[in-house]
Design a protein around this motif. Structure first.
Motif, PDB file in Angstrom:
ATOM      1  N   GLU A 114     -53.543  20.930 -28.654  1.00  0.00           N
ATOM      2  CA  GLU A 114     -54.040  21.238 -27.303  1.00  0.00           C
ATOM      3  C   GLU A 114     -53.952  20.009 -26.404  1.00  0.00           C
ATOM      4  O   GLU A 114     -53.536  20.113 -25.246  1.00  0.00           O
ATOM      5  CB  GLU A 114     -55.485  21.730 -27.353  1.00  0.00           C
ATOM      6  CG  GLU A 114     -55.603  23.183 -27.730  1.00  0.00           C
ATOM      7  CD  GLU A 114     -57.011  23.706 -27.528  1.00  0.00           C
ATOM      8  OE1 GLU A 114     -57.518  23.625 -26.393  1.00  0.00           O
ATOM      9  OE2 GLU A 114     -57.594  24.186 -28.507  1.00  0.00           O
ATOM     10  N   GLN A 115     -54.336  18.844 -26.914  1.00  0.00           N
ATOM     11  CA  GLN A 115     -54.255  17.602 -26.136  1.00  0.00           C
ATOM     12  C   GLN A 115     -52.819  17.313 -25.714  1.00  0.00           C
ATOM     13  O   GLN A 115     -52.576  16.736 -24.659  1.00  0.00           O
ATOM     14  CB  GLN A 115     -54.809  16.421 -26.938  1.00  0.00           C
ATOM     15  CG  GLN A 115     -56.288  16.498 -27.180  1.00  0.00           C
ATOM     16  CD  GLN A 115     -56.759  15.488 -28.223  1.00  0.00           C
ATOM     17  OE1 GLN A 115     -55.974  14.806 -28.866  1.00  0.00           O
ATOM     18  NE2 GLN A 115     -58.073  15.402 -28.390  1.00  0.00           N
ATOM     19  N   LEU A 116     -51.878  17.728 -26.548  1.00  0.00           N
ATOM     20  CA  LEU A 116     -50.459  17.511 -26.257  1.00  0.00           C
ATOM     21  C   LEU A 116     -49.869  18.622 -25.381  1.00  0.00           C
ATOM     22  O   LEU A 116     -48.689  18.577 -25.047  1.00  0.00           O
ATOM     23  CB  LEU A 116     -49.669  17.418 -27.569  1.00  0.00           C
ATOM     24  CG  LEU A 116     -50.012  16.232 -28.473  1.00  0.00           C
ATOM     25  CD1 LEU A 116     -49.344  16.386 -29.843  1.00  0.00           C
ATOM     26  CD2 LEU A 116     -49.607  14.920 -27.820  1.00  0.00           C
ATOM     27  N   GLY A 117     -50.667  19.628 -25.054  1.00  0.00           N
ATOM     28  CA  GLY A 117     -50.176  20.745 -24.247  1.00  0.00           C
ATOM     29  C   GLY A 117     -49.344  21.726 -25.046  1.00  0.00           C
ATOM     30  O   GLY A 117     -48.539  22.472 -24.486  1.00  0.00           O
ATOM     31  N   ILE A 118     -49.540  21.757 -26.349  1.00  0.00           N
ATOM     32  CA  ILE A 118     -48.832  22.687 -27.241  1.00  0.00           C
ATOM     33  C   ILE A 118     -49.841  23.751 -27.665  1.00  0.00           C
ATOM     34  O   ILE A 118     -50.857  23.433 -28.278  1.00  0.00           O
ATOM     35  CB  ILE A 118     -48.251  21.950 -28.468  1.00  0.00           C
ATOM     36  CG1 ILE A 118     -47.187  20.950 -28.010  1.00  0.00           C
ATOM     37  CG2 ILE A 118     -47.710  22.943 -29.496  1.00  0.00           C
ATOM     38  CD1 ILE A 118     -46.685  20.031 -29.099  1.00  0.00           C
ATOM     39  N   TYR A 119     -49.558  25.007 -27.328  1.00  0.00           N
ATOM     40  CA  TYR A 119     -50.521  26.075 -27.574  1.00  0.00           C
ATOM     41  C   TYR A 119     -50.038  27.124 -28.564  1.00  0.00           C
ATOM     42  O   TYR A 119     -50.837  27.939 -29.020  1.00  0.00           O
ATOM     43  CB  TYR A 119     -50.899  26.744 -26.250  1.00  0.00           C
ATOM     44  CG  TYR A 119     -51.386  25.739 -25.238  1.00  0.00           C
ATOM     45  CD1 TYR A 119     -52.562  25.037 -25.455  1.00  0.00           C
ATOM     46  CD2 TYR A 119     -50.648  25.455 -24.106  1.00  0.00           C
ATOM     47  CE1 TYR A 119     -53.008  24.085 -24.552  1.00  0.00           C
ATOM     48  CE2 TYR A 119     -51.092  24.510 -23.187  1.00  0.00           C
ATOM     49  CZ  TYR A 119     -52.273  23.826 -23.415  1.00  0.00           C
ATOM     50  OH  TYR A 119     -52.703  22.886 -22.520  1.00  0.00           O
ATOM     51  N   SER A 120     -48.749  27.141 -28.894  1.00  0.00           N
ATOM     52  CA  SER A 120     -48.229  28.103 -29.870  1.00  0.00           C
ATOM     53  C   SER A 120     -47.768  27.330 -31.097  1.00  0.00           C
ATOM     54  O   SER A 120     -47.001  26.375 -30.998  1.00  0.00           O
ATOM     55  CB  SER A 120     -47.082  28.914 -29.271  1.00  0.00           C
ATOM     56  OG  SER A 120     -46.038  28.056 -28.841  1.00  0.00           O
ATOM     57  N   VAL A 121     -48.283  27.739 -32.265  1.00  0.00           N
ATOM     58  CA  VAL A 121     -48.080  26.974 -33.499  1.00  0.00           C
ATOM     59  C   VAL A 121     -47.719  27.931 -34.624  1.00  0.00           C
ATOM     60  O   VAL A 121     -48.229  29.047 -34.691  1.00  0.00           O
ATOM     61  CB  VAL A 121     -49.365  26.191 -33.864  1.00  0.00           C
ATOM     62  CG1 VAL A 121     -49.206  25.430 -35.165  1.00  0.00           C
ATOM     63  CG2 VAL A 121     -49.756  25.233 -32.728  1.00  0.00           C
ATOM     64  N   LEU A 122     -46.859  27.468 -35.525  1.00  0.00           N
ATOM     65  CA  LEU A 122     -46.559  28.234 -36.735  1.00  0.00           C
ATOM     66  C   LEU A 122     -46.639  27.346 -37.954  1.00  0.00           C
ATOM     67  O   LEU A 122     -46.678  26.124 -37.854  1.00  0.00           O
ATOM     68  CB  LEU A 122     -45.201  28.929 -36.639  1.00  0.00           C
ATOM     69  CG  LEU A 122     -43.908  28.124 -36.504  1.00  0.00           C
ATOM     70  CD1 LEU A 122     -43.506  27.413 -37.778  1.00  0.00           C
ATOM     71  CD2 LEU A 122     -42.778  29.045 -36.096  1.00  0.00           C
ATOM     72  N   VAL A 123     -46.683  27.991 -39.103  1.00  0.00           N
ATOM     73  CA  VAL A 123     -46.683  27.306 -40.397  1.00  0.00           C
ATOM     74  C   VAL A 123     -45.873  28.166 -41.357  1.00  0.00           C
ATOM     75  O   VAL A 123     -45.917  29.394 -41.299  1.00  0.00           O
ATOM     76  CB  VAL A 123     -48.126  27.099 -40.933  1.00  0.00           C
ATOM     77  CG1 VAL A 123     -48.858  28.407 -41.133  1.00  0.00           C
ATOM     78  CG2 VAL A 123     -48.126  26.280 -42.227  1.00  0.00           C
ATOM     79  N   TRP A 124     -45.090  27.519 -42.224  1.00  0.00           N
ATOM     80  CA  TRP A 124     -44.341  28.219 -43.271  1.00  0.00           C
ATOM     81  C   TRP A 124     -45.076  28.047 -44.591  1.00  0.00           C
ATOM     82  O   TRP A 124     -45.480  26.932 -44.941  1.00  0.00           O
ATOM     83  CB  TRP A 124     -42.916  27.670 -43.390  1.00  0.00           C
ATOM     84  CG  TRP A 124     -42.062  28.063 -42.238  1.00  0.00           C
ATOM     85  CD1 TRP A 124     -41.802  27.326 -41.116  1.00  0.00           C
ATOM     86  CD2 TRP A 124     -41.356  29.287 -42.080  1.00  0.00           C
ATOM     87  NE1 TRP A 124     -40.987  28.022 -40.271  1.00  0.00           N
ATOM     88  CE2 TRP A 124     -40.690  29.228 -40.829  1.00  0.00           C
ATOM     89  CE3 TRP A 124     -41.225  30.428 -42.855  1.00  0.00           C
ATOM     90  CZ2 TRP A 124     -39.900  30.272 -40.358  1.00  0.00           C
ATOM     91  CZ3 TRP A 124     -40.440  31.467 -42.388  1.00  0.00           C
ATOM     92  CH2 TRP A 124     -39.780  31.385 -41.154  1.00  0.00           C
ATOM     93  N   VAL A 125     -45.241  29.152 -45.327  1.00  0.00           N
ATOM     94  CA  VAL A 125     -46.012  29.170 -46.560  1.00  0.00           C
ATOM     95  C   VAL A 125     -45.201  29.883 -47.636  1.00  0.00           C
ATOM     96  O   VAL A 125     -44.528  30.878 -47.343  1.00  0.00           O
ATOM     97  CB  VAL A 125     -47.331  29.953 -46.330  1.00  0.00           C
ATOM     98  CG1 VAL A 125     -48.208  29.915 -47.562  1.00  0.00           C
ATOM     99  CG2 VAL A 125     -48.065  29.438 -45.110  1.00  0.00           C
ATOM    100  N   LEU A 126     -45.269  29.394 -48.870  1.00  0.00           N
ATOM    101  CA  LEU A 126     -44.629  30.132 -49.956  1.00  0.00           C
ATOM    102  C   LEU A 126     -45.212  31.546 -49.982  1.00  0.00           C
ATOM    103  O   LEU A 126     -46.435  31.722 -50.025  1.00  0.00           O
ATOM    104  CB  LEU A 126     -44.872  29.456 -51.305  1.00  0.00           C
ATOM    105  CG  LEU A 126     -44.129  28.142 -51.546  1.00  0.00           C
ATOM    106  CD1 LEU A 126     -44.555  27.532 -52.878  1.00  0.00           C
ATOM    107  CD2 LEU A 126     -42.626  28.350 -51.517  1.00  0.00           C
ATOM    108  N   SER A 127     -44.355  32.532 -49.943  1.00  0.00           N
ATOM    109  CA  SER A 127     -44.799  33.928 -49.847  1.00  0.00           C
ATOM    110  C   SER A 127     -45.664  34.351 -51.025  1.00  0.00           C
ATOM    111  O   SER A 127     -46.543  35.200 -50.882  1.00  0.00           O
ATOM    112  CB  SER A 127     -43.592  34.858 -49.717  1.00  0.00           C
ATOM    113  OG  SER A 127     -42.871  34.550 -48.539  1.00  0.00           O
TER     114      SER A 127
END
Length: 169
Positions: A114-127
């Motif tokens: 948020e401080q960086l102005g980034i509001y959309s985030v993802l993460v990759w996880v072993l299924s």
């Protein structure tokens, strides 16, 4: 427990958390041969090469200031048109789980985004990982899956995403 931003001198402790948690979290998902060959030294080399100039790591320390978990994040790495940030890794020693440490780490990461102005985030996880439910409990939803080939193993991975982290964190 204390959450703080990591620095390069934390690489040995972060490497130990990485290797030890992979061996407990991924046993039965990733081959024993691969897990048994993980090395603190190799992981430390990788963490020392982490791009701290445009990415960040938060560590969780116990009362004796030993690192018991961490979360690494930064810009999304595949030029996804929707998601700008990516949670690269979050690992906590097995005996320290279910104490709110993961939630504290993910909140710290999201506040930094948020401080960086980034509001959309993802993460990759072993299924196959049962830990993927952690992201669901924290408001992430499935957005994609693909085959991952890395360091001699193949596994399906699932992406979880947050379109607007301000709504959750």
């Amino acid at each position: 427990m204390k959450i703080r931003e990591a620095h390069i001198n934390d690489a040995p402790a972060i490497s130990k958390v990485t290797v030890d948690t992979w061996k407990t979290a991924y046993r039965g998902i990733i081959s024993d041969e691969y897990l048994n060959n993980l090395s603190y030294e190799e992981r430390e080399k990788g963490w020392r090469e982490f791009p701290f100039h445009n990415s960040f790591i938060y560590v969780a320390e116990n009362e004796t200031q030993n690192i018991i978990g961490f979360a690494a994040a930064g810009p999304e790495r595949t030029s996804n048109p929707v998601y700008s940030g990516e949670l690269y890794a979050i690992y906590i020693y097995k005996d320290q789980q279910n104490k709110g440490i993961g939630s504290s780490l993910i909140r710290s990461v999201m506040k930094r985004f948020e401080q960086l102005g980034i509001y959309s985030v993802l993460v990759w996880v072993l299924s196959e990982s049962p830990y993927r439910r952690f992201y669901e409990r924290n408001g992430g939803y499935k957005i994609d899956s693909k085959l991952l080939e890395m360091d001699g193993f193949k596994s399906e991975v699932t992406a979880y995403g947050w379109l607007d982290i301000r709504a959750k964190f």
